[in-house]
Design a protein around this motif. Structure first.
Motif: not given
Lengths: 62, 402
Positions: B111-125, B211-212, B234-240
């Motif tokens: 699952r990805r966070l939908r907050c505003p801000g840049p996407t580069t630098g945000r990872h999942t595993v 995200f800033e 790192v976004e580890s907020v569950g899965s879809v």
């Protein structure tokens, strides 16, 4: 049937001991011990043990 | 030529089902469809040994049994549509496959966070490629890491990041304690303390709002208004669940694919679901259908579903009792392990320390109506061995509803 366990991978989860207690056990020091040449009649449970090893450290050589 | 069994999803659950179909006597064609380019591999090391640089891909790859040497692998391909009435699966390259049996093993995605801000630098595993990308980011000198989500993966990644020498590692979660869902409060508190003693910081009881940064993340803004500086998120907020390809077939796809007590889907004897996408009733407990993302589930579901499907296609019944796996999970973090057997989440209203104490190696029991329904050990291998001693008792238990 020949069983090989990569002891560098093994992290003592013990799932193989549940799956195939005739082949795998823990010694008194808590280290894995196993029968390297089990009878072919145990193939199903050894295959199960290989499947459930979290480190995938168990290899069956025919 | 006989129509094949199509296995949609070529990860652990797909591979194990193919193997178990052979073991159950299906000697017809099997086609496995996988969206990753890799052969099936073991995922737990992705948040630990792979991130830490101690494991190569070769060491993760499963060794398929010789019985599946003749199956067809369609890797780098995915199922995009299914018509279950017509026994058809369409692939993203336009091909349509007619199946005799269908195995749904398309699993989950982060699952990805939908907050505003840049996407580069945000990872999942989730995948090997994810883990490689995150390792590259974590091994830059002096990085500040924010892990969003204090579940299994978040806690493991935080521990690995500290071991890699990250300058700061902070775990954010709206819940008050890490892994409180699977563990309950006493053990979750002990877990938090151990992480803090080893250099992990926590921002708990608060979520992420934005995200800033311009092109690349430089900070994480929390709901309480504070900002955490971040080079790596790192976004580890569950899965879809990857169920979109099954839309339009009248299936219950709310949180995975609903199955019956034999992992069959939509009252269709030729369609089964396996692995963490399957929302199945566990006859050992209350019969409420649930998805289970434990490592043992792909193998457990594969064995049962393959026998059911092979029997149906052979014109017989499997004769199996309803699916009733004993849940088990583990998690390696820092120098300690969590090891569970049974269903602790069903006994969180009555938690007792069975052995040791919460400051050291500890074994905790979870009870329903005074009866032990699950155990979790926290500590070294002796604690895990103590948990294992309760496994036989947990296996013997009749269903809660009996």
């Amino acid at each position: 049937m020949k069983v090989v366990v990569d002891m560098n991978k093994c992290q003592d989860h013990g799932q193989c001991v549940f799956a195939a207690p005739d082949v795998f056990s823990f010694d008194d020091a808590g280290r894995l011990a196993y029968v390297a040449d089990p009878d072919d009649a145990l193939r199903d449970e050894v295959e199960e043990a290989a499947d459930v090893c979290p480190l995938q450290a168990i290899r069956i050589e025919d | 030529m006989r129509a094949p069994i199509v296995v949609a999803g070529a990860s652990m659950a797909g591979l194990r089902t193919a193997e178990q179909l052979r073991a159950a006597g299906w000697d017809g064609p099997i086609i496995l469809i996988g969206d990753e380019s890799h052969m099936p591999y073991n995922r737990p090391p992705l948040s630990k040994e792979v991130l830490a640089g101690r494991a190569t891909f070769d060491s993760l790859a499963f060794r398929p049994r010789t019985a599946v040497a003749d199956v067809t692998w369609r890797l780098g391909t995915k199922a995009v549509r299914a018509d279950l009435d017509r026994h058809l699966v369409e692939l993203d390259d336009g091909e349509a496959l007619t199946y005799a049996g269908l195995v749904i093993a398309t699993g989950m995605r982060p699952r990805r966070l939908r907050c505003p801000g840049p996407t580069t630098g945000r990872h999942t595993v989730r995948t090997l490629d994810d883990a490689r990308g995150l390792r590259d980011a974590l091994t830059r000198p002096g990085v500040r890491v924010v892990v969003v989500g204090a579940g299994f993966i978040g806690c493991e990644v935080a521990a690995t990041a500290v071991a890699l020498g990250a300058a700061e590692v902070t775990v954010v979660d709206p819940l008050p304690l890490p892994m409180i869902g699977p563990l309950g409060e006493p053990l979750a508190r002990a877990l938090r303390d151990r992480h803090e003693q080893r250099g992990v910081r926590f921002a708990l009881g608060t979520g992420v709002t934005a995200f800033e940064g311009e092109d690349h993340v430089t900070g994480v803004i929390l709901a309480d208004g504070s900002v955490l500086a971040a080079d790596v998120v790192v976004e580890s907020v569950g899965s879809v669940a990857n169920t979109e390809w099954l839309d339009g077939n009248g299936l219950d796809l709310t949180d995975g694919v609903l199955t019956d007590e034999h992992l069959r889907v939509g009252c269709r004897p030729d369609v089964v679901a396996v692995g963490d996408i399957a929302r199945f009733p566990n006859a050992r407990y209350d019969g409420v259908p649930r998805r289970v993302e434990h490592w043992s589930i792909p193998t457990d579901t594969a064995k049962h579903a393959a026998r059911v499907l092979a029997a149906h296609l052979g014109g017989t019944e499997s004769g199996l009792a309803p699916f009733a796996p004993l849940p088990t999970f583990w998690s390696d973090q820092h120098d300690f392990r969590l090891q569970s057997f049974g269903a602790p989440a069903l006994g969180k209203d009555d938690i007792r320390v069975l052995e040791g104490d919460l400051d050291g190696d500890v074994l905790v029991g979870y009870h329903t109506d005074g009866r032990l329904v699950g155990v979790v050990a926290l500590g070294g291998t002796a604690a895990a061995a103590a948990a294992a001693r309760h496994r036989a008792e947990l296996l013997k238990q009749p269903a809660l509803t009996a």
